[in-house]
Every structure is written in C-alpha cells, then in structure tokens.
Design a protein around this motif. Structure first.
Motif: not given
Length: 85
Positions: A75-85, A48-58
């Motif tokens: 590494p700090s586990n801050n989820k802002s900006g890269l991946a979304q659930s 169910a998770d979605r990821v964005v790599i290099n401004k791709s669609a999720p």
C-alpha cells in the motif's frame, strides 16, 4: 491468494481485433499479448509491465493489473522486490 490466470481463462485472440486499452488495431507488426492476471488482450505497449508471484518467472501484465497488484501487495507504493516494469 494472487495467481496467474490459466490460459484456458484467457480471452480468445479471435475476440479482439484492437487493443482493449489504446484501441490500436492488431496486425502483422502490432501483435496480441495476454495479461497473465486478467486474461485480456493488449498490444505490447499496453502490457509492458512484468510481475513475479511466489518466485515465479516474470510474467506479462497490463497497466491496470500491475497498478492494482502494487496497491494490494504494498500500500505504500514501494515497488521494491515484487513487480518490475
């Protein structure tokens, strides 16, 4: 460099009759979904998770790849900006 796995490297649907994570059987209602990072086959709940790599669609990701990607990228586990659930 992190990239999505090409379809040609995904596990073929015929190789999995059950979700590799929860072991629930696929059927008319529970469909197969490929993780775009590892290429394995999961049910909807386990991918169910979605990821964005290099401004791709999720794109769809399994839980393990999602968590590994977060550790690698932030590494700090801050989820802002890269991946979304």
């Amino acid at each position: 460099e992190i990239r999505f796995r090409p379809k040609s490297q995904w596990v073929p649907d015929s190789k999995r009759s059950n979700c590799i994570r929860c072991d629930k059987a696929f059927n008319f209602v529970r469909r197969r979904h490929h993780c775009r990072l590892c290429g394995e086959i999961f049910c909807e709940s386990c991918s169910a998770d979605r990821v964005v790599i290099n401004k791709s669609a999720p794109e769809r990701s399994c839980k393990a790849c999602y968590e590994n990607l977060l550790k690698y990228v932030n590494p700090s586990n801050n989820k802002s900006g890269l991946a979304q659930s």
